[in-house]
Design an enzyme around this catalytic site. Sequence first.
Site, PDB file in Angstrom:
ATOM      1  N   ARG A  51       0.837  -1.211   0.000  1.00 25.45           N
ATOM      2  CA  ARG A  51       0.000   0.000   0.000  1.00 25.45           C
ATOM      3  C   ARG A  51       0.866   1.253   0.000  1.00 25.45           C
ATOM      4  NH1 ARG A  51      -1.662   1.994   4.332  1.00 25.45           N
ATOM      5  NH2 ARG A  51      -2.139   0.057   5.387  1.00 25.45           N
ATOM      6  N   TYR A 104     -13.889  17.118 -16.336  1.00 25.84           N
ATOM      7  CA  TYR A 104     -14.392  15.736 -16.348  1.00 25.84           C
ATOM      8  C   TYR A 104     -15.528  15.607 -15.316  1.00 25.84           C
ATOM      9  CZ  TYR A 104     -14.221  10.659 -15.911  1.00 25.84           C
ATOM     10  OH  TYR A 104     -14.554   9.336 -15.878  1.00 25.84           O
ATOM     11  N   ASP A 176      -4.972  18.659 -15.267  1.00 27.23           N
ATOM     12  CA  ASP A 176      -5.303  17.278 -15.653  1.00 27.23           C
ATOM     13  C   ASP A 176      -4.928  17.149 -17.128  1.00 27.23           C
ATOM     14  OD1 ASP A 176      -6.591  15.019 -16.655  1.00 27.23           O
ATOM     15  OD2 ASP A 176      -8.341  15.236 -15.362  1.00 27.23           O
ATOM     16  N   LYS A 201      -6.451   6.054 -19.793  1.00 27.48           N
ATOM     17  CA  LYS A 201      -6.792   6.470 -21.147  1.00 27.48           C
ATOM     18  C   LYS A 201      -5.611   6.264 -22.094  1.00 27.48           C
ATOM     19  CE  LYS A 201     -10.634   7.636 -19.125  1.00 27.48           C
ATOM     20  NZ  LYS A 201     -10.800   8.970 -18.555  1.00 27.48           N
TER      21      LYS A 201
END
Length: 390
Positions: A51, A104, A176, A201
């Site tokens: 983690r 977004y 972004d 993406k």
Amino acid sequence: MSTVVRRMPWPEGTARALGTPLQPSVVYGAESPDALDAIYEGREAGFTYAREAHPNAEVLARKIDALEGLTGGLVVGSGMAAVTCALMGLLKTGDHVVGADRLYGRSLRMMADDLPRFGIATTLADVTDADAVRAAIRPETRMILVETVSNPGLRVADLDAIAEIAKGQGALLVVDNTFTTPRSIRPAEHGADIVLHSVTKLLAGHADVTLGYIAATDPELTARMRVFATTLGLTPSPFDCWLAERGLYSFELRYDRAEATAALLAERLDGLPGVRRVLYPGRPDHPDHARASDLLQGRFGNMVTFEIDGGRPAANRLVRAAEQIAFAPTLGDVATTISHPATSSHRALTPERREALGLGEGVFRVSVGIEPAEMLCDEFEAAVRAAARE
Ligand SMILES: *Cc1c(COP(=O)(O)O)cnc(C)c1O
């Protein structure tokens, strides 16, 4: 006595494998408490618990760092996890953030619903207009969040002016860069303090991974986001990192090819029967063409948006006729996909609001892939002609 429960040593000779090993281990043994101290304090390289960090995320992060011209970035479990690192990992109660009004959808939702619950005020502004951004600034504004090219209208933010505004205010500029990728722009070279990606993406590129990336130019900010991501458990899966790293080898080729085809497709769509408009930042008739040329240096990307006449019935005919092209609300896959904002990304809006935003029933967004350009243009032409035939 023997038991299958004990680990076996990894076979000799595999260290020379060309492929990146996949390391799914959750924990890492240390030689001694002293050695563990050295790793935790950063004096020795090493891992402790997945983690916190793991080798496959590390390899992927260093590669995206190199693309963006940044150092020390972190890979997290999704693009939205990266957005979360910036907004929730760095802001506090009483702060104010300005966001692009065409962000977004989920980022907009975080601005509208989640940040206010924690006492963080938000304002949306048209980032193609620096004056609108300036007007949204308050004394307590600590962050500005923008996407260089918006979805699905492909409007281009006035990034250089916004960077000046952020600097003057002492606010962090977060970009972004999912749509544009470092192949079109490296936001840090335009004054961005933080750059983030939905690696899902174009970077991973094969529609089989959900991941994000984020890095700040100031290592202290990156370190704060790393601690936040570890505490919240925004951990990326080693297998996803391994897949994304594999995808990244061909990223530049894929992007260049898809971009060249996107320009051809935009040309081809223009003037077909029933096509009302074509939006591509590389076209002189795009409202932000001059800014796109300057900011993106001719790298206009793989996304094309167009609108046809005939409302929903024509939209249905187009999608049915384009049977070889996946109708799916994603982008950046190796194969071309088309999406219909009115029934996907913008379905929560009223039809009137969608019309006002120029996102009526006839609007389609195309994420151009790496198919042969002529083949793809022919398929689109046939589908558009079929949609125009009642
Ligand atoms: C998809 C996307 C995101 C969210 O990424 P996920 O990996 O789906 O969480 C954020 N920003 C932009 C611009 C996107 O296209």
